[in-house]
Design a protein around this motif. Sequence first.
Motif, PDB file in Angstrom:
ATOM      1  N   LYS A  62      19.014  -1.230 -14.931  1.00  0.00           N
ATOM      2  CA  LYS A  62      19.474  -2.559 -15.328  1.00  0.00           C
ATOM      3  C   LYS A  62      19.882  -2.520 -16.690  1.00  0.00           C
ATOM      4  N   VAL A  63      18.930  -2.002 -17.843  1.00  0.00           N
ATOM      5  CA  VAL A  63      19.340  -1.888 -19.076  1.00  0.00           C
ATOM      6  C   VAL A  63      20.393  -0.911 -19.399  1.00  0.00           C
ATOM      7  N   THR A  65      22.931  -0.136 -17.442  1.00  0.00           N
ATOM      8  CA  THR A  65      24.125  -0.765 -17.011  1.00  0.00           C
ATOM      9  C   THR A  65      24.725  -1.829 -17.827  1.00  0.00           C
ATOM     10  N   LYS A  66      23.724  -2.902 -18.431  1.00  0.00           N
ATOM     11  CA  LYS A  66      24.014  -3.523 -19.436  1.00  0.00           C
ATOM     12  C   LYS A  66      24.768  -2.923 -20.667  1.00  0.00           C
ATOM     13  N   LYS A  69      28.235  -1.767 -19.723  1.00  0.00           N
ATOM     14  CA  LYS A  69      29.166  -3.112 -19.682  1.00  0.00           C
ATOM     15  C   LYS A  69      29.269  -3.897 -20.893  1.00  0.00           C
ATOM     16  N   SER A  70      28.461  -3.495 -21.956  1.00  0.00           N
ATOM     17  CA  SER A  70      28.724  -4.046 -23.330  1.00  0.00           C
ATOM     18  C   SER A  70      29.421  -3.222 -24.311  1.00  0.00           C
ATOM     19  N   ARG A  75      33.123  -0.410 -20.850  1.00  0.00           N
ATOM     20  CA  ARG A  75      32.990  -1.630 -19.845  1.00  0.00           C
ATOM     21  C   ARG A  75      33.798  -1.650 -18.969  1.00  0.00           C
ATOM     22  N   TYR A  81      25.665  -0.155  -8.436  1.00  0.00           N
ATOM     23  CA  TYR A  81      24.310  -0.070  -8.400  1.00  0.00           C
ATOM     24  C   TYR A  81      23.609   0.148  -7.249  1.00  0.00           C
ATOM     25  N   GLU A  94      21.922  -8.940 -11.890  1.00  0.00           N
ATOM     26  CA  GLU A  94      21.660  -9.152 -13.089  1.00  0.00           C
ATOM     27  C   GLU A  94      22.063  -7.997 -14.117  1.00  0.00           C
ATOM     28  N   ALA A  95      22.269  -6.846 -13.585  1.00  0.00           N
ATOM     29  CA  ALA A  95      22.626  -5.655 -14.429  1.00  0.00           C
ATOM     30  C   ALA A  95      24.186  -5.800 -14.969  1.00  0.00           C
ATOM     31  N   GLY A  96      24.848  -6.440 -14.374  1.00  0.00           N
ATOM     32  CA  GLY A  96      26.377  -6.787 -14.432  1.00  0.00           C
ATOM     33  C   GLY A  96      27.109  -5.471 -13.770  1.00  0.00           C
TER      34      GLY A  96
END
Length: 119
Positions: A62-63, A65-66, A69-70, A75, A81, A94-96
């Motif tokens: 999750k972290v 992927t974020k 994506k940031s 991104r 996932y 949630e991960a984006g």
Amino acid sequence: MEKSVLIFDDDVDILSILTYLLEEKGYKISTRTSCANILNDIAETAPDIIMMDNWIPEAGGKVATKLIKSHPEYRSIPVIYFSANNDIEKLAKEAGADTYLAKPFDLDQLEELLSNVLQ
């Protein structure tokens, strides 16, 4: 042109199976068992698609992927996932991530997802 996939998963058996199957289909595969140097790994491999396991060591999927994506340069790279979790859809959202794939999956599912993501 050959499309490249960067796969993050701490299970080396899954990595070797995916590498074998996807290389047979003409993909160029890079694998990592941790996401500790994720931005370097992406810079090194320049993937067209990233497959991210939920339970990848260091930060977790999750972290990681974020972070992708940031990142202004990365991104736009689609992230698939994948996990054996029951709430994979929720985790991916949630991960984006762009989409998700529940483990276990069959090769046809994976191939269809990869070609959809590449369009």
